[in-house]
Design a protein around this motif. Structure first.
Motif, PDB file in Angstrom:
ATOM      1  N   GLU A   1      45.551  39.572  47.390  1.00  0.00           N
ATOM      2  CA  GLU A   1      46.076  38.299  47.877  1.00  0.00           C
ATOM      3  C   GLU A   1      45.442  37.110  47.158  1.00  0.00           C
ATOM      4  O   GLU A   1      46.051  36.036  47.050  1.00  0.00           O
ATOM      5  N   HIS A   2      44.230  37.294  46.670  1.00  0.00           N
ATOM      6  CA  HIS A   2      43.573  36.225  45.912  1.00  0.00           C
ATOM      7  C   HIS A   2      44.302  35.997  44.586  1.00  0.00           C
ATOM      8  O   HIS A   2      44.651  34.860  44.229  1.00  0.00           O
ATOM      9  N   ALA A   3      44.557  37.080  43.857  1.00  0.00           N
ATOM     10  CA  ALA A   3      45.290  36.954  42.605  1.00  0.00           C
ATOM     11  C   ALA A   3      46.683  36.380  42.844  1.00  0.00           C
ATOM     12  O   ALA A   3      47.155  35.520  42.081  1.00  0.00           O
TER      13      ALA A   3
ATOM     14  N   ARG B   1      34.558  20.655  33.217  1.00  0.00           N
ATOM     15  CA  ARG B   1      35.935  20.396  33.636  1.00  0.00           C
ATOM     16  C   ARG B   1      36.212  20.872  35.056  1.00  0.00           C
ATOM     17  O   ARG B   1      36.998  20.276  35.790  1.00  0.00           O
ATOM     18  N   GLN B   2      35.646  22.015  35.422  1.00  0.00           N
ATOM     19  CA  GLN B   2      36.022  22.638  36.683  1.00  0.00           C
ATOM     20  C   GLN B   2      34.940  23.615  37.114  1.00  0.00           C
ATOM     21  O   GLN B   2      34.157  24.097  36.286  1.00  0.00           O
ATOM     22  N   THR B   3      34.881  23.894  38.404  1.00  0.00           N
ATOM     23  CA  THR B   3      34.020  24.955  38.920  1.00  0.00           C
ATOM     24  C   THR B   3      34.857  25.836  39.839  1.00  0.00           C
ATOM     25  O   THR B   3      35.840  25.387  40.436  1.00  0.00           O
ATOM     26  N   TYR B   4      34.466  27.087  39.921  1.00  0.00           N
ATOM     27  CA  TYR B   4      35.016  27.999  40.926  1.00  0.00           C
ATOM     28  C   TYR B   4      33.843  28.710  41.588  1.00  0.00           C
ATOM     29  O   TYR B   4      33.056  29.388  40.918  1.00  0.00           O
ATOM     30  N   ARG B   5      33.719  28.538  42.886  1.00  0.00           N
ATOM     31  CA  ARG B   5      32.643  29.179  43.646  1.00  0.00           C
ATOM     32  C   ARG B   5      33.190  30.440  44.297  1.00  0.00           C
ATOM     33  O   ARG B   5      34.158  30.383  45.061  1.00  0.00           O
ATOM     34  N   LYS B   6      32.579  31.554  43.972  1.00  0.00           N
ATOM     35  CA  LYS B   6      33.070  32.880  44.363  1.00  0.00           C
ATOM     36  C   LYS B   6      33.386  32.940  45.858  1.00  0.00           C
ATOM     37  O   LYS B   6      32.536  32.652  46.700  1.00  0.00           O
ATOM     38  N   ILE B   7      34.603  33.345  46.165  1.00  0.00           N
ATOM     39  CA  ILE B   7      35.065  33.390  47.550  1.00  0.00           C
ATOM     40  C   ILE B   7      34.626  34.679  48.244  1.00  0.00           C
ATOM     41  O   ILE B   7      34.113  34.651  49.368  1.00  0.00           O
ATOM     42  N   HIS B   8      34.846  35.816  47.578  1.00  0.00           N
ATOM     43  CA  HIS B   8      34.559  37.117  48.194  1.00  0.00           C
ATOM     44  C   HIS B   8      33.199  37.620  47.719  1.00  0.00           C
ATOM     45  O   HIS B   8      33.063  38.034  46.562  1.00  0.00           O
ATOM     46  N   LEU B   9      32.216  37.565  48.574  1.00  0.00           N
ATOM     47  CA  LEU B   9      30.877  38.033  48.213  1.00  0.00           C
ATOM     48  C   LEU B   9      30.795  39.554  48.372  1.00  0.00           C
ATOM     49  O   LEU B   9      31.419  40.140  49.258  1.00  0.00           O
TER      50      LEU B   9
ATOM     51  N   PRO C   1      48.366  27.917  32.039  1.00  0.00           N
ATOM     52  CA  PRO C   1      47.727  27.810  33.356  1.00  0.00           C
ATOM     53  C   PRO C   1      46.889  29.063  33.627  1.00  0.00           C
ATOM     54  O   PRO C   1      47.409  30.186  33.634  1.00  0.00           O
ATOM     55  N   VAL C   2      45.592  28.859  33.834  1.00  0.00           N
ATOM     56  CA  VAL C   2      44.639  29.966  33.980  1.00  0.00           C
ATOM     57  C   VAL C   2      44.012  29.928  35.367  1.00  0.00           C
ATOM     58  O   VAL C   2      43.489  28.895  35.793  1.00  0.00           O
ATOM     59  N   GLY C   3      44.067  31.063  36.061  1.00  0.00           N
ATOM     60  CA  GLY C   3      43.422  31.194  37.357  1.00  0.00           C
ATOM     61  C   GLY C   3      42.077  31.869  37.222  1.00  0.00           C
ATOM     62  O   GLY C   3      41.884  32.739  36.361  1.00  0.00           O
ATOM     63  N   LEU C   4      41.131  31.472  38.078  1.00  0.00           N
ATOM     64  CA  LEU C   4      39.764  31.992  38.013  1.00  0.00           C
ATOM     65  C   LEU C   4      39.439  32.885  39.202  1.00  0.00           C
ATOM     66  O   LEU C   4      39.740  32.544  40.350  1.00  0.00           O
ATOM     67  N   MET C   5      38.810  34.015  38.907  1.00  0.00           N
ATOM     68  CA  MET C   5      38.281  34.932  39.915  1.00  0.00           C
ATOM     69  C   MET C   5      36.930  35.430  39.421  1.00  0.00           C
ATOM     70  O   MET C   5      36.628  35.347  38.220  1.00  0.00           O
ATOM     71  N   THR C   6      36.139  35.994  40.328  1.00  0.00           N
ATOM     72  CA  THR C   6      34.835  36.546  39.962  1.00  0.00           C
ATOM     73  C   THR C   6      34.665  37.935  40.554  1.00  0.00           C
ATOM     74  O   THR C   6      34.748  38.106  41.785  1.00  0.00           O
ATOM     75  N   CYS C   7      34.474  38.924  39.737  1.00  0.00           N
ATOM     76  CA  CYS C   7      34.023  40.267  40.094  1.00  0.00           C
ATOM     77  C   CYS C   7      34.700  40.832  41.351  1.00  0.00           C
ATOM     78  O   CYS C   7      35.855  41.242  41.305  1.00  0.00           O
ATOM     79  N   TYR C   8      34.010  40.842  42.489  1.00  0.00           N
ATOM     80  CA  TYR C   8      34.502  41.479  43.713  1.00  0.00           C
ATOM     81  C   TYR C   8      35.829  40.894  44.183  1.00  0.00           C
ATOM     82  O   TYR C   8      36.594  41.573  44.883  1.00  0.00           O
ATOM     83  N   ASP C   9      36.141  39.654  43.784  1.00  0.00           N
ATOM     84  CA  ASP C   9      37.449  39.062  44.080  1.00  0.00           C
ATOM     85  C   ASP C   9      38.584  39.986  43.624  1.00  0.00           C
ATOM     86  O   ASP C   9      39.688  39.938  44.166  1.00  0.00           O
ATOM     87  N   LEU C  10      38.324  40.792  42.598  1.00  0.00           N
ATOM     88  CA  LEU C  10      39.343  41.668  42.027  1.00  0.00           C
ATOM     89  C   LEU C  10      39.925  42.624  43.061  1.00  0.00           C
ATOM     90  O   LEU C  10      41.077  43.048  42.941  1.00  0.00           O
TER      91      LEU C  10
END
Length: 261
Positions: free
Chosen positions: A155-157, A106-114, A142-151
């Motif tokens: 401002e990302h959230a 359905r969807q992908t999210y590619r980690k923004i903050h490495l 409605p669900v937002g996606l983040m990965t690990c260090y994004d936390l």
């Protein structure tokens, strides 16, 4: 929305990881009525040592790992979210894939903050995704996606909340270390409180990572928490709780400083 977080400890053997996931998710059934099952970051394949070639093990979105997730999603009648390394013609992406109950991607999210922090440099091995918040509807939420260090980037959230998210799902491989568990718990609660949303974080466990998969409600209270061993955390995310929190604590509505669109 009924959610299950699957905490596990991935290895640098993709086939073995699929079997491990299959074994753990066998505890889940369609009778559970789950809407969403969340696996950690790097569920497909662990990061390994700093010299481990992630490009060599990365898979395309139509590869065996996503195919396996599709089988499990169909079996459970639920949406699955999991982390993988996505093949490109250069460095791979650290990607979350969302597979629907019909087994389709359905969807992908590619980690923004490495994770270029705490003496580590993820950007040497992986490429960052485009700066684009990803929010999708899962079972009416409605669900937002983040990965690990994004936390670590509030401002990302907030961008996810401005895009309509009422819950944030965050797969992670939060590396263990001094004060790292305190950071993990504190930041998850902060993102929930400041945005008056649920935060559901599925983490890698074992010796290398912090574990402690968590569900936090919009008041910052912990609804469920694992330790470091393989475990499944279940929770129900209730829209009425979000609405009530936003009524009593209308901090989002009271904002006077807003980022430009």
């Amino acid at each position: 929305m009924r959610v299950a977080l699957v905490q596990l400890a991935s290895a640098t053997d993709s086939a073995a990881n699929v079997e491990d996931i299959r074994s753990q998710t066998a505890a889940l059934s369609p009778a559970d009525g789950l809407d969403l099952v969340v696996l950690p970051e790097a569920s497909m394949h662990d990061f390994g040592s700093a010299d481990h070639d992630l490009a060599a093990v990365a898979e395309p979105l139509d590869g065996p790992f996503v195919g396996f997730l599709g089988e499990e999603a169909r079996r459970l009648g639920a949406t699955l979210v999991a982390g993988m390394f996505e093949r490109t013609d250069d460095l791979p992406f650290n990607t979350l894939v969302v597979v629907g109950p019909d087994g389709a991607l359905r969807q992908t999210y590619r980690k923004i903050h490495l994770y270029d922090s705490f003496g580590y440099k993820e950007s040497d091995r992986l490429r960052a995704g485009d700066i684009e918040p990803v929010v999708l509807d899962i079972a009416g939420t409605p669900v937002g996606l983040m990965t690990c260090y994004d936390l670590r980037f509030p401002e990302h959230a907030r961008a996810l909340i401005d895009a309509g998210a009422e819950a944030i799902v965050l797969p992670a491989a939060w590396v263990a270390g001094d004060r790292k568990l305190d950071h993990w718990r504190t930041l998850l609660a902060a993102r929930a409180i400041e945005n008056t949303v649920y935060v559901a974080a599925a983490a890698q466990g074992g010796d290398r990572y912090t574990g402690h998969s968590l569900v936090v409600d919009p008041w910052g209270s912990i609804v469920g928490e694992a330790v470091s061993t393989p475990e499944i955390i279940r929770a129900t995310l209730e829209p009425e709780v979000v609405a009530r929190a936003r009524e009593i604590n209308p901090s989002l509505a009271n904002r006077r400083i807003r980022t430009s669109s």
